[in-house]
Design an enzyme around this catalytic site. Structure first.
Site, PDB file in Angstrom:
ATOM      1  N   HIS A   1      -7.353   9.912   4.152  1.00  0.00           N
ATOM      2  CA  HIS A   1      -7.047   8.806   5.065  1.00  0.00           C
ATOM      3  C   HIS A   1      -7.427   9.208   6.489  1.00  0.00           C
ATOM      4  CE1 HIS A   1      -3.983   7.926   1.806  1.00  0.00           C
ATOM      5  NE2 HIS A   1      -4.691   6.813   1.862  1.00  0.00           N
TER       6      HIS A   1
ATOM      7  N   ASP B   1       0.843  -1.195   0.000  1.00  0.00           N
ATOM      8  CA  ASP B   1       0.000   0.000   0.000  1.00  0.00           C
ATOM      9  C   ASP B   1       0.884   1.254   0.000  1.00  0.00           C
ATOM     10  OD1 ASP B   1      -2.385   1.436   0.176  1.00  0.00           O
ATOM     11  OD2 ASP B   1      -2.484   1.306   2.363  1.00  0.00           O
TER      12      ASP B   1
HETATM   13 ZN    ZN Z   1      -4.328   5.109   0.746  1.00  0.00          ZN
END
Ligand code: ZN
Length: 289
Positions: free
Chosen positions: A177, A84
């Site tokens: 996020h 990620d």
């Molecule tokens: Zn992300």
């Protein structure tokens, strides 16, 4: 056996549902997510940030743990192990360690450099049968210390990067996020629609899935989002269940301090959260289709 995310995401895009990427932090996380996917017969993507990879002592440990668990738990749904927000160097390390998917986050480079590096990594990853995600337009919030603002990607830039042969594309559409602030304006469906018009069959990725209202998630899926990343929500569920256990004094009763008992409510909470998300994204039962 780990698989590339390509087939599961192409099927999701064509079938108008999304596959969840759930980030792992340790053994409990990995086990809870794999059991949730198996129980719901859903394909799943295990996300590993560079920070989490380091925490777990390195990518080789992660690959060994996940491969071992797939076998020992008899997991029969498709599972991809995905880096990620990978750096250029991190991508190469994961390719070497045995991941089945990578994300190259070149969103902080000028678009020309992002394109150049993505192109190179697409060649290497696809040559090894791996899937690769690219990002256009920085996604807000904090990801391993890098703070972005939640901008909207330029659809033309998305098309340019999609045309490089990436498997899936993360585009900023106002998502961030972590927890969303009170004054968050919501997802820009106008941007998403424009990106989907130009990128066609490309599975689009929605980062920062935590706290996005269910109706927005469903609308995003209807507009071409086929992969949704969930991280913070599992962390919050784990922390809450663990806090309750300790506040109830259960660690002081009998052998309640045994880590296998102490971490069990948190692990169960992660599993429940993952099952809820899988059902919301519509990927339950899709492993057998
Ligand atoms: Zn992300």
């Amino acid at each position: 056996m780990l698989v590339s995310a390509k087939e599961m995401l192409n099927k999701a895009k064509a079938g108008h549902y999304a596959v969840g990427q759930f980030n792992i932090n340790d053994l409990e996380w990995t086990k809870a997510i794999l059991l949730a996917a198996e129980e719901t017969r859903s394909p799943v993507i295990l996300g590993v940030s560079e920070g989490a990879g380091k925490y777990m002592t390195g990518y080789k440990t992660v690959v060994g743990m996940v491969n071992g668990m797939l076998e020992e738990l008899n997991i029969s749904v498709p599972v991809a192990l995905h880096l990620d927000h990978g750096s250029y160097e991190g991508c190469y390390k994961c390719i070497e360690a045995g991941f089945s998917s990578i994300m190259f986050d070149g969103s902080h480079y000028p678009i020309e450099e992002n394109v150049e590096k993505t192109k190179e990594l697409v060649k290497v990853a696809t040559g090894k049968g791996m899937s690769i995600e690219a990002e256009v337009g920085s996604i807000g919030g904090e990801e391993d210390g890098v703070i972005g603002k939640g901008e909207c990607a330029d659809p033309q830039e998305c098309k340019a990067v999609a045309d490089l042969g990436v498997t899936m594309l993360a585009a900023g559409i106002g998502n961030i996020h972590g927890k969303y602030p009170e004054n968050w304006e919501g997802l820009s469906f106008e941007t998403l629609d424009a990106i989907q018009q130009l990128t066609g069959d490309m599975p689009l990725v929605l980062h920062g899935g935590t706290g996005i209202p269910d109706d927005m998630i469903k609308k995003a899926i209807s507009l071409g989002v086929a992969k949704i990343n969930v991280n913070t929500e599992c962390q919050l569920a784990f922390a809450e269940a663990t806090r309750k256990y300790i506040e109830a004094g259960k660690d002081l009763e009998g052998k309640g301090f045994d880590p296998r008992k102490l971490l069990a409510p948190g692990a169960e909470a992660i599993k429940d959260m993952v099952i809820t998300k899988i059902k919301l994204f519509g990927s339950d039962g899709k492993a057998d289709e």
